[in-house]
Enzyme design. Structure first.
Site, short mmCIF file in Angstrom:
data_model
loop_
_atom_site.label_atom_id
_atom_site.label_comp_id
_atom_site.label_asym_id
_atom_site.label_seq_id
_atom_site.Cartn_x
_atom_site.Cartn_y
_atom_site.Cartn_z
CB CYS A 154 3.76 15.03 -9.82
SG CYS A 154 2.99 15.96 -11.12
CB CYS B 145 4.81 18.78 -10.04
SG CYS B 145 5.95 18.46 -11.17
CG HIS C 56 -2.24 -0.88 1.01
ND1 HIS C 56 -2.57 -1.59 2.11
CD2 HIS C 56 -2.49 -1.75 -0.01
CE1 HIS C 56 -3.59 -2.45 1.98
NE2 HIS C 56 -3.40 -2.45 0.36
C1 BJW Z 1 -2.97 -6.58 16.84
C2 BJW Z 1 -2.50 -5.77 17.73
C3 BJW Z 1 -1.22 -6.43 18.48
C4 BJW Z 1 -4.31 -4.92 17.05
N1 BJW Z 1 -0.87 -7.48 18.05
N2 BJW Z 1 -2.47 -7.73 16.47
C5 BJW Z 1 -13.10 -7.56 -2.92
C6 BJW Z 1 -14.01 -7.71 -1.93
C7 BJW Z 1 -14.49 -6.79 -1.36
C8 BJW Z 1 -14.17 -5.49 -1.75
C9 BJW Z 1 -12.98 -5.21 -2.68
C10 BJW Z 1 -12.53 -6.41 -3.11
N3 BJW Z 1 -11.43 -6.01 -3.94
C11 BJW Z 1 -11.38 -4.68 -3.65
C12 BJW Z 1 -12.29 -4.21 -3.04
C13 BJW Z 1 -12.29 -2.81 -2.60
C14 BJW Z 1 -11.16 -2.57 -1.55
C15 BJW Z 1 -11.48 -3.24 -0.36
O1 BJW Z 1 -10.83 -4.36 0.04
N4 BJW Z 1 -12.47 -3.02 0.47
C16 BJW Z 1 -12.67 -3.50 1.70
C17 BJW Z 1 -12.54 -2.66 2.98
C18 BJW Z 1 -14.35 -4.06 1.59
N5 BJW Z 1 -9.92 -2.57 -2.03
C19 BJW Z 1 -9.43 -1.82 -2.86
O2 BJW Z 1 -9.96 -0.35 -3.05
C20 BJW Z 1 -7.89 -1.67 -3.12
N6 BJW Z 1 -7.72 -1.66 -4.51
C21 BJW Z 1 -8.30 -2.16 -5.52
O3 BJW Z 1 -9.11 -3.18 -5.21
O4 BJW Z 1 -7.82 -2.03 -6.93
C22 BJW Z 1 -8.45 -2.69 -7.89
C23 BJW Z 1 -9.36 -1.90 -8.65
C24 BJW Z 1 -9.07 -0.66 -9.12
C25 BJW Z 1 -10.10 0.17 -9.76
C26 BJW Z 1 -11.16 -0.23 -10.05
C27 BJW Z 1 -11.67 -1.40 -9.54
C28 BJW Z 1 -10.68 -2.29 -8.89
C29 BJW Z 1 -6.76 -0.59 -2.36
C30 BJW Z 1 -6.99 -0.67 -1.07
C31 BJW Z 1 -6.25 0.04 -0.24
C32 BJW Z 1 -5.93 0.21 1.20
N7 BJW Z 1 -5.71 1.72 1.62
C33 BJW Z 1 -5.47 1.46 3.03
C34 BJW Z 1 -4.89 3.14 3.31
C35 BJW Z 1 -3.31 3.09 2.99
C36 BJW Z 1 -2.81 4.48 3.12
C37 BJW Z 1 -2.80 5.05 4.42
O5 BJW Z 1 -2.19 4.38 5.35
O6 BJW Z 1 -3.16 6.30 4.57
O7 BJW Z 1 -4.72 0.60 3.55
S1 BJW Z 1 -6.90 1.33 4.04
C38 BJW Z 1 -6.18 0.58 5.50
O8 BJW Z 1 -6.68 -0.68 5.44
C39 BJW Z 1 -4.82 0.68 4.94
C40 BJW Z 1 -4.27 -0.81 5.36
O9 BJW Z 1 -3.04 -1.39 4.71
C41 BJW Z 1 -5.55 -1.42 5.10
C42 BJW Z 1 -5.41 -2.99 5.70
O10 BJW Z 1 -5.63 -2.70 7.37
P1 BJW Z 1 -5.20 -3.61 8.26
O11 BJW Z 1 -3.56 -3.35 8.15
O12 BJW Z 1 -5.41 -4.94 8.34
O13 BJW Z 1 -5.62 -2.84 9.59
P2 BJW Z 1 -6.79 -3.15 10.73
O14 BJW Z 1 -6.94 -1.97 11.23
O15 BJW Z 1 -7.90 -3.42 9.72
O16 BJW Z 1 -6.58 -4.33 11.66
C43 BJW Z 1 -5.57 -4.31 12.45
C44 BJW Z 1 -5.53 -5.83 13.12
O17 BJW Z 1 -4.51 -5.80 14.08
C45 BJW Z 1 -6.93 -5.98 13.76
O18 BJW Z 1 -7.07 -7.35 13.33
C46 BJW Z 1 -6.33 -5.97 15.56
O19 BJW Z 1 -7.12 -7.12 16.05
C47 BJW Z 1 -4.91 -6.38 15.30
N8 BJW Z 1 -4.15 -5.74 16.37
N9 BJW Z 1 -3.30 -4.79 17.96
C48 BJW Z 1 -1.60 -7.99 17.27
N10 BJW Z 1 -0.60 -5.45 19.46
ZN ZN Z 2 4.62 17.10 -12.35
#
Ligand code: BJW
Ligand code: ZN
Length: 248
Positions: free
Chosen positions: A125, A146, A117
């Site tokens: 840009c 830019c 990600h």
């Molecule tokens: C502990 C702990 C400790 C706490 N020890 N554990 C198929 C089905 C449904 C939807 C989709 C699909 N395919 C695509 C989609 C759409 C969408 C998506 O997935 N949506 C779902 C949410 C429903 N995906 C996208 O849009 C992606 N792109 C895409 O599909 O492109 C294809 C396309 C393009 C054009 C047209 C059509 C298709 C892109 C996804 C981008 C995600 N971006 C973010 C922000 C990044 C930038 C930023 O940081 O500012 O990425 S969102 C956010 O979620 C971030 C993370 O990397 C990502 C995952 O989150 P993560 O890391 O799992 O965190 P949490 O908070 O969810 O979980 C934390 C965990 O830690 C918990 O389980 C806790 O219990 C645990 N924990 N403390 C151990 N101490």
């Molecule tokens: Zn530029």
């Protein structure tokens, strides 16, 4: 923690480890997760802050938010979990495939890292794609522009609806598919296509180990599930590995 004989045996006869990580691994470094009670998306709207439409509507707000998060990342340090993974490099062929943008795996010393990600420390840009480091940005007048083409500069992270960087995603997929053990650490496993990676690893024959403070969407695929904080569980795994490697 008492590890099963099956897991210890896997650690003994294994070469390639993949760590598929999410926001939970950095929680103990003081960086907020996205989901759950204290998660970012409980207080802020992802469509406003993490989408190109939100950015085009209100670039100043999005920049303010990213500058705030950058500051938190710069003030934080890798925790014992990141460090244990980096130390495991001394015993195995280790690759990290992370959804995190915080760069903490590299700062901990991991040498092979795929970033699905993006990376919050980089920018580019929108129009000519030219990369800009933070020091080159002029953030005083709001959204930086830019110097080559006047286009808007944005953080180099992947927002909803955007494609993942192809080299990072396919690189992550191929190491996971050829791994012996794939650890899923601190992720809710809700965001796709990233979440396909551990599932594909399992389909290709990897042993799946989940480390999380609670069960997730990924738990049904896991061969072993360790419930607890990743910093302490990963440290215990490293201790076990050191025992195995000095006795063999
Ligand atoms: C502990 C702990 C400790 C706490 N020890 N554990 C198929 C089905 C449904 C939807 C989709 C699909 N395919 C695509 C989609 C759409 C969408 C998506 O997935 N949506 C779902 C949410 C429903 N995906 C996208 O849009 C992606 N792109 C895409 O599909 O492109 C294809 C396309 C393009 C054009 C047209 C059509 C298709 C892109 C996804 C981008 C995600 N971006 C973010 C922000 C990044 C930038 C930023 O940081 O500012 O990425 S969102 C956010 O979620 C971030 C993370 O990397 C990502 C995952 O989150 P993560 O890391 O799992 O965190 P949490 O908070 O969810 O979980 C934390 C965990 O830690 C918990 O389980 C806790 O219990 C645990 N924990 N403390 C151990 N101490
Ligand atoms: Zn530029």
């Amino acid at each position: 923690m008492e590890f099963s004989a099956k897991f210890i045996n896997k650690l003994k006869y294994t070469k390639r480890l993949v760590f598929f990580t999410g926001a939970g691994i950095s929680a103990e470094s003081g960086i907020s997760t996205f989901r759950g009670l204290d998660g970012i998306w409980n207080k802020m709207k992802p469509e406003e802050l993490a989408s190109i439409d939100g950015f085009m509507k209100n670039p100043d707000l999005v920049w303010q938010w990213y500058q705030h998060r950058r500051q938190i990342v710069q003030d934080s340090k890798p925790n014992a979990g990141h460090i244990a993974i980096a130390e495991l490099d001394n015993y195995y062929d280790v690759t990290v495939v992370t959804q995190n943008v915080d760069n903490l795996h590299r700062r901990a010393g991991s040498s092979k890292v795929f970033e699905l990600h993006g990376n919050i420390e980089r920018n580019f840009c929108i129009d000519c794609k030219f990369p800009f480091s933070e020091t080159e940005l002029n953030l005083e007048s709001g959204n930086p522009k830019c110097k080559n083409c006047g286009g808007r500069i944005r953080p180099d992270v992947v927002w909803f609806g955007e494609m993942l960087p192809q080299d990072q995603f396919s690189g992550g997929q191929s190491v996971a598919e050829s791994s012996d053990i794939c650890f899923i650490v601190g992720t809710s496993g809700l965001v796709y296509p990233a979440a396909y990676i551990p599932i594909e690893a399992k389909q290709a024959g990897a042993f799946l180990v989940e480390i999380n403070i609670e069960n997730t969407e990924m738990s049904c695929f896991a061969d072993e599930s360790f419930i607890g904080k990743s910093a302490s569980i990963l440290t215990e795994i490293l201790t076990e590995v050191k025992k195995i490697k000095t006795n063999s």
